[in-house]
Design an enzyme around this catalytic site. Structure first.
Site, mmCIF file in Angstrom:
data_model
loop_
_atom_site.group_PDB
_atom_site.id
_atom_site.type_symbol
_atom_site.label_atom_id
_atom_site.label_comp_id
_atom_site.label_asym_id
_atom_site.label_seq_id
_atom_site.Cartn_x
_atom_site.Cartn_y
_atom_site.Cartn_z
ATOM 1 N N GLU A 178 44.628 61.060 89.520
ATOM 2 C CA GLU A 178 45.759 61.328 90.424
ATOM 3 C C GLU A 178 46.914 60.340 90.374
ATOM 4 O O GLU A 178 47.828 60.433 91.201
ATOM 5 C CB GLU A 178 45.259 61.495 91.870
ATOM 6 C CG GLU A 178 44.437 62.757 92.037
ATOM 7 C CD GLU A 178 44.006 63.061 93.466
ATOM 8 O OE1 GLU A 178 44.012 62.135 94.292
ATOM 9 O OE2 GLU A 178 43.666 64.217 93.737
HETATM 10 C C1 BMA Z 1 40.715 64.120 95.524
HETATM 11 C C2 BMA Z 1 39.836 63.097 94.871
HETATM 12 C C3 BMA Z 1 39.307 62.057 95.791
HETATM 13 C C4 BMA Z 1 39.114 62.547 97.173
HETATM 14 C C5 BMA Z 1 39.167 64.035 97.267
HETATM 15 C C6 BMA Z 1 39.052 64.570 98.649
HETATM 16 O O1 BMA Z 1 42.027 63.782 95.536
HETATM 17 O O2 BMA Z 1 40.416 62.616 93.718
HETATM 18 O O3 BMA Z 1 40.150 60.943 95.767
HETATM 19 O O4 BMA Z 1 37.912 62.076 97.635
HETATM 20 O O5 BMA Z 1 40.354 64.490 96.757
HETATM 21 O O6 BMA Z 1 40.139 64.187 99.455
#
Ligand code: BMA
Length: 799
Positions: free
Chosen positions: A395
């Site tokens: 991300e």
């Molecule tokens: C995504 C993942 C985690 C997180 C999940 C739930 O963005 O990459 O960082 O735990 O969402 O929010």
């Protein structure tokens, strides 16, 4: 934590009485001090400063993890004895050559039934020859480069390959560096790629303790004819070949390296074009629809993770028809056994490098450290059949692009250097046949719209974080969804591990809220709950309703994405597992118990899957009371075939009353049933015609649909209603069961939605669970767990 350290102990080791002392410093104190000196930002779920230490990020806290950075020696300590030369690793490259033989050719006929493919059109048999080349990588414990040539000239090596049937193939013993070693000006390419190595932790005068060498030419190649090709599960078998590379000095064996490999090609299909997915993982030239989930660390206390726990988890993923697993970048690089199991099960690995939701400062020290981390891990993982791709981070292209956690231009620059320069160039050198993707999500890098719906992979969180209804999934045809999810609670028996008494067993109790790490997300679950189900009047019913909510929502998404196969080529669910008992997006709770979602995935990821795109008043909210009040009622069935064979199947649907009886033509003004035999070509999905269901009573009539295979056996099915589950007038299905040693037969006297079968310990694993059923019986197989004190429940019981 993400790398090994080696220390030269020659000069300090004694014959007896050696003692190895490991001193642990406080990681929390370390990051606190580091971030005070040099501020870096990242997820506020974790303790401030966590990006400063190369240690599982999520152990410092996450939106599913506690603030619990454990400490200890979590991997083995080795005492390595070696001479001046060590065989550190071997780079293996594969070249696949398709051989076409006419079927009249005896040899081709003989080999058919293995990996040969016959094309009926022109009577051609195809088989694959795989040329494998082996490039040993040596570590020479000497800094005297003048000695190198003579050391290398004494070395020879050979290769032994054992095929899945136990047959051995051996190369000749071959000189490692037949040329003089040094680059002659006449040589086009250097024969030896030698560079100085600084070993960490050793304080010698100049820090130089050895050299690494790798042959660039003269590698041994072995061609395997009519090779047995490795495929992800669902597409073919997972044959594995053992390879052993042995190194000799003056004819004496001095070292060896053994690994298991699979013969396959994997790359990314980034082809653009109308309807063509511009992002798909392609195996052996075939773009596959990735179906799976995101893997997080298996435990807060990593000492509890072992080959048996990992195998049990990954076998559950395979059980739910996963063909892919994404190792998420906020954890750690799993152990070798993780990848060995993925090789065996045919789970293609999307491997993030360990960077997530944080900004990093690329100081010289940090850069040297992460480069060594990359070198070690890329070398460790590169030979695995299951390794699908390497991805730079979780991300961060998206967050840097949006300016989240970024406070300077240098941080943007460092991002680009780390993920778009260092990792890809090291990968090209170390594992040139492994594909690279800069970030998840990404459209290919350079901050070029990392959130694009039509390019690359995507994380879609408007359902859940954005509070949008589940039907929102249907508005998108993402190319590859590498994250989407919805939370639920652990199973009751798992909650018992963290609660003392009935006072605790309330989702808003102190302990339950500590085991919910995503803000006020218990309230969020209740918000979606009130949109969908009736008010659950006790704790256990609430848990069940939360499981059904999660299962139905994610199923709706998966089915939709599979219907658009070709445009969309991946549905990877956030998340597979938990690291402690916690409310989370997982489909398997911390104790290994399967949530309803896991069974929903098993059905929705089945190679042959029928689904129904229904229209009705299936969203809640303000709109329900607004004008105009008309809404469409219709169904459209679709059959997805994620297998390598064309299938002739029969799709059947019928309109039924809540009491389970079939609706007769005279009762309604719309069609009441349909049957259609269709051919669903391999790797496609096929739509049936839309049926207008105007006239259906959305509160008491439902559509049940089934898919029969060539032998008339039901292989997939489900049901839809045209309203919300909370408004439907269920009749008491009076569920009953009869259990034998390995089967359970359920009888229902009406339509039953989300039929749950559990034993006392809630650990029973069945061929199907949390399914919808018509009036009648359904028999399921018991896969594991005791059948004592089985109990049943369905959506009728949410009240
Ligand atoms: C995504 C993942 C985690 C997180 C999940 C739930 O963005 O990459 O960082 O735990 O969402 O929010």
């Amino acid at each position: 934590m993400h790398r090994m350290y080696e220390f030269d102990i020659k000069d300090i080791v004694k014959e007896k009485g050696n003692k190895l002392t490991v001193l642990f410093h406080s990681p929390t104190r370390y990051i606190k001090e580091a971030v005070e000196k040099d501020y870096v930002d990242g997820s506020s779920d974790a303790m401030p400063g966590f990006p400063h230490i190369r240690k599982t990020h999520s152990s410092f806290g996450w939106d599913w993890g506690a603030h619990l950075p454990d400490a200890g020696i979590y991997r083995p300590v080795y005492l390595i004895g070696s001479g001046s030369v060590r065989l550190e690793s071997v780079q293996i490259l594969q070249k696949h050559i398709t051989v076409k033989n006419s079927v009249s050719d005896k040899k081709a006929v003989k080999s058919s039934g293995r990996n040969t493919k016959t094309s009926n059109k022109n009577n051609i048999n195809e088989s694959t020859n795989v040329k494998i080349s082996f490039k040993p990588e040596l570590l020479i414990n000497s800094t005297d480069l003048s000695d190198l040539e003579s050391a290398l000239s004494k070395l020879t090596y050979d290769v032994k390959i054992t095929d899945p049937d136990g047959r051995e193939l051996r190369s000749k013993e071959t000189k490692l560096f037949p040329s003089s070693g040094r680059n002659k000006s006449s040589d086009k390419k250097p024969a030896i790629d030698a560079f100085a190595l600084k070993m960490s932790g050793i304080e010698s005068a100049d820090g130089l303790v050895g050299v690494r060498v790798r042959t660039l030419e003269n590698s041994i190649s072995i061609t395997i004819e009519d090779a047995k090709i490795w495929w992800p599960r669902g597409y073919g078998q997972q044959p594995l070949y053992d390879v052993e590379v042995t190194l000799y000095e003056d004819g004496q064996k001095i070292d060896s390296w053994t690994k298991r490999i699979g013969l396959r090609t994997v790359d990314l299909n980034l082809k653009k074009g109308r309807k063509a997915a511009d992002f798909a993982i392609r195996v052996n030239g075939t773009p596959i629809f990735a179906m799976g989930a995101d893997y997080i660390p298996e435990d807060h206390l990593l000492g509890r993770v072992n080959p048996a726990t990992t195998r049990s988890l990954l076998e559950k993923a395979a059980f739910a028809n996963h063909n892919c697993v994404r190792v998420w970048g906020g954890g750690y690089y799993p152990e070798d056994w993780f990848y060995d199991i993925c090789d065996e099960l045919g789970l293609l690995v999307w491997q993030d490098m360990m960077f997530a939701c944080a900004v990093y400062h690329l100081t010289e020290k940090f850069e040297n450290n992460i480069k060594e981390e990359f070198r070690q891990n890329l070398r460790r993982l590169r030979h695995h059949a299951s390794l699908g791709l390497i991805c730079g981070n979780n991300e961060m292209e998206m967050f840097v692009d949006r300016g989240v956690w970024v406070h300077s231009k240098e941080e943007v620059r460092d991002y680009t250097i780390m993920y778009e320069r260092i990792i890809p160039s090291m990968l090209t050198d170390i594992a040139p046949q492994v594909s690279y993707w800069p970030s998840s999500p990404s459209s290919g890098g350079a901050f070029d719209d990392p959130g694009s719906e039509t390019r690359g992979d995507q994380h879609y969180w408007d359902v859940w974080h954005g509070d949008k209804p589940f039907t929102e999934y249907r508005k998108f045809r993402f190319r590859f969804l590498s994250e989407f999810g919805f939370q639920s609670f652990p199973l009751r028996k798992t909650i018992d591990l963290i609660t003392d008494d009935e006072n605790d067993r309330n989702i808003f109790s102190y302990v339950m809220e500590r085991h919910q790490r995503n803000g006020a997300a218990n309230g969020k679950i209740m918000n979606y709950m009130q949109q969908t189900y009736r008010y659950p009047s006790d704790f256990d019913t609430l848990l069940y309703a939360s499981h059904m909510l999660q299962a139905d929502g994610i199923r709706l998404g998966i089915e939709h994405f599979r219907r658009y196969r070709g445009e969309c080529m991946g549905a990877v669910v956030w998340q597979l597992n938990d690291c402690w008992p916690v409310a989370s997006w997982s489909s398997i709770d911390y104790a290994g118990r399967l949530k309803a979602l896991h069974y929903a995935e098993k059905r929705a990821f089945a190679p042959l899957m029928i689904s129904c795109e229904e229209n009705g008043r299936i969203n809640c909210g303000k709109a329900v009371n607004e004008y105009p009040k008309d809404f469409e009622k219709s169904i459209r069935l679709n059959v997805a075939n994620e297998s390598m064979e064309d299938r002739v199947v029969t799709a059947i649907w019928e309109l039924r009353n809540a009491n389970g009886t079939a609706v007769s033509k005279s009762e309604v003004s719309c069609p009441v049933s349909g049957t259609k035999k269709i051919t669903v070509p391999a790797l496609t999905s096929v739509w049936l015609d839309k049926v207008d269901m105007e006239g259906v009573d959305e509160f008491s009539q439902y559509v049940s649909y089934h898919l029969l295979d060539e032998n008339g056996i039901e292989i997939s099915g489900g049901s839809v209603i045209f309203s919300l589950p909370k408004y439907f007038k269920y009749e008491d299905p009076k569920l009953e069961l009869e259990a034998s040693a390995d089967t359970i037969t359920i009888t229902s006297s009406a339509y039953a939605r989300g039929v749950e079968i559990l034993n006392d310990n809630e650990d029973i694993i069945l061929s199907d669970n949390y399914f919808d059923m018509d009036k009648g019986t359904k028999t399921i197989k018991v896969i594991s767990g005791s059948c004592d004190n089985l109990r049943l429940r369905s959506v009728y019981d949410i009240k």
